[in-house]
Design a protein around this motif. Structure first.
Motif, mmCIF file in Angstrom:
data_model
loop_
_atom_site.group_PDB
_atom_site.id
_atom_site.type_symbol
_atom_site.label_atom_id
_atom_site.label_comp_id
_atom_site.label_asym_id
_atom_site.label_seq_id
_atom_site.Cartn_x
_atom_site.Cartn_y
_atom_site.Cartn_z
ATOM 1 N N TYR A 94 -3.998 24.270 -1.630
ATOM 2 C CA TYR A 94 -4.372 23.365 -0.538
ATOM 3 C C TYR A 94 -5.491 22.411 -0.957
ATOM 4 N N LYS A 95 -6.527 22.949 -1.569
ATOM 5 C CA LYS A 95 -7.665 22.116 -1.978
ATOM 6 C C LYS A 95 -7.242 21.070 -3.009
ATOM 7 N N LYS A 96 -6.315 21.454 -3.852
ATOM 8 C CA LYS A 96 -5.811 20.516 -4.864
ATOM 9 C C LYS A 96 -5.101 19.335 -4.192
ATOM 10 N N ILE A 97 -4.365 19.625 -3.111
ATOM 11 C CA ILE A 97 -3.681 18.562 -2.361
ATOM 12 C C ILE A 97 -4.699 17.618 -1.729
ATOM 13 N N ILE A 98 -5.671 18.189 -1.020
ATOM 14 C CA ILE A 98 -6.684 17.376 -0.350
ATOM 15 C C ILE A 98 -7.487 16.554 -1.353
ATOM 16 N N ASP A 99 -7.801 17.137 -2.490
ATOM 17 C CA ASP A 99 -8.587 16.422 -3.504
ATOM 18 C C ASP A 99 -7.834 15.203 -4.028
ATOM 19 N N GLU A 100 -6.521 15.336 -4.210
ATOM 20 C CA GLU A 100 -5.763 14.167 -4.681
ATOM 21 C C GLU A 100 -5.658 13.121 -3.580
ATOM 22 N N CYS A 101 -5.472 13.569 -2.354
ATOM 23 C CA CYS A 101 -5.427 12.611 -1.234
ATOM 24 C C CYS A 101 -6.743 11.843 -1.135
ATOM 25 N N LYS A 123 0.829 -1.210 0.000
ATOM 26 C CA LYS A 123 0.000 0.000 0.000
ATOM 27 C C LYS A 123 0.863 1.260 0.000
ATOM 28 N N THR A 124 1.943 1.255 0.790
ATOM 29 C CA THR A 124 2.789 2.447 0.866
ATOM 30 C C THR A 124 3.511 2.706 -0.447
ATOM 31 N N LEU A 125 3.703 1.694 -1.267
ATOM 32 C CA LEU A 125 4.363 1.879 -2.552
ATOM 33 C C LEU A 125 3.458 2.589 -3.547
ATOM 34 N N VAL A 126 2.156 2.558 -3.308
ATOM 35 C CA VAL A 126 1.203 3.194 -4.220
ATOM 36 C C VAL A 126 1.089 4.690 -3.952
ATOM 37 N N PHE A 127 0.933 5.050 -2.678
ATOM 38 C CA PHE A 127 0.676 6.446 -2.307
ATOM 39 C C PHE A 127 1.039 6.613 -0.832
ATOM 40 N N PRO A 128 1.504 7.814 -0.429
ATOM 41 C CA PRO A 128 1.865 8.005 0.987
ATOM 42 C C PRO A 128 0.696 7.731 1.922
ATOM 43 N N ASN A 129 0.972 7.040 3.004
ATOM 44 C CA ASN A 129 -0.040 6.785 4.017
ATOM 45 C C ASN A 129 -0.323 8.043 4.839
ATOM 46 N N MET A 184 4.878 12.076 3.184
ATOM 47 C CA MET A 184 5.347 13.124 2.287
ATOM 48 C C MET A 184 5.073 14.465 2.946
ATOM 49 N N ILE A 185 6.029 15.387 2.818
ATOM 50 C CA ILE A 185 5.938 16.701 3.433
ATOM 51 C C ILE A 185 5.765 17.750 2.334
ATOM 52 N N ILE A 186 4.634 18.461 2.345
ATOM 53 C CA ILE A 186 4.368 19.483 1.327
ATOM 54 C C ILE A 186 4.478 20.854 1.976
ATOM 55 N N ALA A 187 5.453 21.628 1.532
ATOM 56 C CA ALA A 187 5.696 22.943 2.121
ATOM 57 C C ALA A 187 4.654 23.958 1.665
ATOM 58 N N GLN A 188 4.664 25.107 2.289
ATOM 59 C CA GLN A 188 3.671 26.172 2.059
ATOM 60 C C GLN A 188 3.547 26.567 0.592
ATOM 61 N N ILE A 237 1.054 14.423 -6.441
ATOM 62 C CA ILE A 237 1.674 13.656 -5.361
ATOM 63 C C ILE A 237 2.053 12.272 -5.874
ATOM 64 N N TYR A 238 1.158 11.650 -6.619
ATOM 65 C CA TYR A 238 1.408 10.303 -7.149
ATOM 66 C C TYR A 238 2.656 10.287 -8.021
ATOM 67 N N GLU A 239 2.803 11.293 -8.886
ATOM 68 C CA GLU A 239 3.969 11.340 -9.781
ATOM 69 C C GLU A 239 5.260 11.533 -9.006
ATOM 70 N N ILE A 240 5.225 12.389 -7.993
ATOM 71 C CA ILE A 240 6.422 12.623 -7.177
ATOM 72 C C ILE A 240 6.779 11.372 -6.373
ATOM 73 N N TRP A 241 5.751 10.700 -5.814
ATOM 74 C CA TRP A 241 5.960 9.488 -5.018
ATOM 75 C C TRP A 241 6.600 8.379 -5.844
ATOM 76 N N HIS A 242 6.320 8.367 -7.141
ATOM 77 C CA HIS A 242 6.874 7.356 -8.042
ATOM 78 C C HIS A 242 8.007 7.922 -8.911
ATOM 79 N N GLY A 243 8.451 9.137 -8.592
ATOM 80 C CA GLY A 243 9.462 9.804 -9.407
ATOM 81 C C GLY A 243 10.875 9.299 -9.190
#
Length: 325
Positions: A67-74, A27-33, A253-257, A282-288
């Motif tokens: 911010y909303k874009k981050i939450i929507d992808e999560c 599961k962690t390999l797919v997306f950050p927990n 994953m840590i997303i700065a301001q 986030i998905y692209e960065i996690w698999h980047g």
């Protein structure tokens, strides 16, 4: 309590760990927990053991659209992403849209939401807003059991105001008969407050009972005062081999301001940027390739070849999770 009971059962059974570890790791390999979002990089304190005053990046609030874009992808990956933490180098209550941001995430009704605060801005209005937002947990950094040690470590803040604010929130919870947010009082041990550990526990157990003490770690390797850095290394016993991979790279994953992605929570100045959410998902960065390269170095035992990881001792303050070893 049930989840904690199950985790302890798994942790104490080599058989159960063997069964569930591959499932969790897949599961962690797919997306950050766990996603940490820095809603603001502004702070009203100048804590001696924090590198806020040495940042080279801007101090500002996260834009709502970002911010909303981050939450929507999560939410899109809610099967894998379970926890959202509002944290970073700033004080969240300084962000005028903080409670709106909490409510937006809670409307998704799927994440466990928590935040960290220095408890200096717990006005009656903010206490009510905090409860109304239905945030699940808040951890208050109370690094002293006396006015002297607290205000030495946290220049610019008032000990009396902090105590009054936390008691106000505790009393309001009782008055409203609500269980959330869960309140946790934390003390980081430094040379200025090490003699107050027992007093700290006694004082705060009388107020709410949920408090803990942690050893001081080094931010970014050498960003804080040299004497404090030396103290940290002297008082943290090596729990893990210097070649043991850091589990944070597989969990969070840590997303700065400003949308940039730091290597981890100790990379406050984003010395090792692994992506930018404004340009990638986030998905692209996690698999980047950047994160893959860093993970490969950790797995190959080349941790000391990375400047931040070489000096970091944050993992010595944490117990490794059951699924990691």
């Amino acid at each position: 309590m049930i989840k904690k009971f199950i985790r302890n059962k798994i942790r104490n059974s080599e058989f159960l760990k063997g069964v569930f570890r591959p499932i969790y790791l897949r599961k962690t390999l797919v997306f950050p927990n766990w996603i940490t979002i820095e809603t603001t990089s502004l702070c009203n304190a100048r804590c001696l053991h924090c590198e806020y005053t040495k940042l080279t990046r801007p101090h500002a609030h996260m834009e709502m659209d970002l911010y909303k874009k981050i939450i929507d992808e999560c939410y899109q990956f809610r099967k894998y992403c379970k926890s959202i933490v509002f944290s970073g180098i700033g004080e969240p209550f300084l962000d005028p849209t903080f409670f709106e941001k909490v409510k937006y995430a809670k409307r998704k009704d799927t994440f466990f939401i928590s935040t960290y605060s220095n408890a200096s801005l717990l006005t009656p209005v903010n206490c009510q807003k905090l409860i109304d937002s239905k945030i699940d947990k808040i951890i208050f950094s109370v690094d002293g059991a006396s006015k002297e040690s607290y205000e030495t470590l946290k220049p610019g803040l008032s000990y009396e105001r902090m105590v009054e604010g936390i008691k106000r929130l505790v009393d309001l919870k009782k008055k409203m008969n609500v269980k959330i947010p869960r309140i946790i009082i934390r003390m980081t041990v430094t040379p200025f407050n090490a003699h107050e550990v027992d007093l700290f526990k006694k004082k705060w157990q009388e107020v709410d009972g949920d408090c803990y003490v942690q050893k001081m770690f080094v931010w970014g390797g050498d960003a804080i005062d040299k004497d404090l850095t030396k103290y940290s290394h002297q008082h943290l016993k090596k729990q893990h081999s210097q070649f043991t991979p850091c589990f944070s790279l597989w969990k969070s994953m840590i997303i700065a301001q400003d949308g940039r992605i730091a290597l981890c929570c100790v990379d406050a100045d984003i010395q090792e940027e692994i992506g930018d959410f404004k340009n990638e998902s986030i998905y692209e960065i996690w698999h980047g390739d950047k994160l893959k390269r860093i993970k490969a170095m950790h797995l190959a035992g080349k941790i000391r070849e990375m400047p931040i990881c070489q000096k970091c001792n944050f993992r010595e303050t944490k117990e490794y999770p059951w699924w990691w070893y």
